[in-house]
Scaffold this motif. Structure first.
Motif, short mmCIF file in Angstrom:
data_model
loop_
_atom_site.label_atom_id
_atom_site.label_comp_id
_atom_site.label_asym_id
_atom_site.label_seq_id
_atom_site.Cartn_x
_atom_site.Cartn_y
_atom_site.Cartn_z
N VAL A 54 2.26 8.61 0.13
CA VAL A 54 1.79 9.58 1.12
C VAL A 54 0.75 8.97 2.05
CG1 VAL A 54 0.64 11.80 1.45
CG2 VAL A 54 2.30 11.52 -0.40
N GLY A 55 -0.25 8.32 1.48
CA GLY A 55 -1.37 7.82 2.28
C GLY A 55 -1.20 6.41 2.79
N GLY A 56 -0.69 5.54 1.94
CA GLY A 56 -0.52 4.14 2.33
C GLY A 56 -1.83 3.52 2.80
N ARG A 101 -4.84 5.91 3.97
CA ARG A 101 -5.77 6.42 2.97
C ARG A 101 -6.82 5.36 2.61
NH1 ARG A 101 -4.74 10.83 -0.34
NH2 ARG A 101 -2.51 10.44 -0.10
N ILE A 102 -6.40 4.11 2.51
CA ILE A 102 -7.33 3.02 2.20
C ILE A 102 -8.38 2.92 3.30
CG2 ILE A 102 -7.56 0.52 1.94
CD1 ILE A 102 -4.72 0.58 0.66
N ARG A 114 2.28 1.80 -3.49
CA ARG A 114 1.29 2.34 -4.43
C ARG A 114 0.95 3.79 -4.11
NH1 ARG A 114 -1.00 -2.65 -3.40
NH2 ARG A 114 -2.56 -1.71 -2.05
N ASP A 115 0.96 4.12 -2.82
CA ASP A 115 0.58 5.46 -2.38
C ASP A 115 1.54 5.89 -1.27
OD1 ASP A 115 -0.59 7.80 -1.51
OD2 ASP A 115 -2.55 6.91 -1.08
N ALA A 150 0.84 -1.20 0.00
CA ALA A 150 0.00 0.00 0.00
C ALA A 150 0.87 1.25 0.00
CB ALA A 150 -0.94 0.00 1.20
N ARG A 151 1.94 1.23 0.76
CA ARG A 151 2.85 2.38 0.81
C ARG A 151 3.56 2.56 -0.53
NH1 ARG A 151 2.74 6.63 3.76
NH2 ARG A 151 2.42 5.37 5.60
N GLU A 158 -10.78 5.86 3.07
CA GLU A 158 -11.71 5.72 1.95
C GLU A 158 -12.78 4.68 2.25
OE1 GLU A 158 -9.18 4.86 -1.37
OE2 GLU A 158 -8.54 6.94 -1.59
#
Length: 75
Positions: free
Chosen positions: A29-31, A34-35, A26-27, A23-24, A38
């Protein structure tokens, strides 16, 4: 990892670490955060929609009961 008791718990911990790393990647900042945010937002929206639908059902249910009483009994 050494402090985790049981093979099953270690496997779960390792899967979680891998998921968080992916996850980190792919993203950056949010990792995972963020998932989670959301998914939490989607859950709140679904709960709001369910509440609205239940209110509509409560409003229209009495109307439907009266309509059933007015229908002639045809056999």
């Amino acid at each position: 990892m050494e402090r985790i008791n049981g093979r099953e718990h270690r496997d779960d911990a390792m899967a979680s670490i891998k998921y968080e790393a992916d996850a980190r990647a792919r993203d950056p900042v949010g990792g995972c955060c963020r998932i989670v945010l959301e998914l939490d937002q989607q859950l709140r929206e679904a709960e709001d929609e369910l509440k609205f639908v239940k209110q509509l059902l409560a409003f229209y249910k009495p109307v439907g009961m009266f309509e059933e009483e007015r229908k002639p009994d045809i056999k």
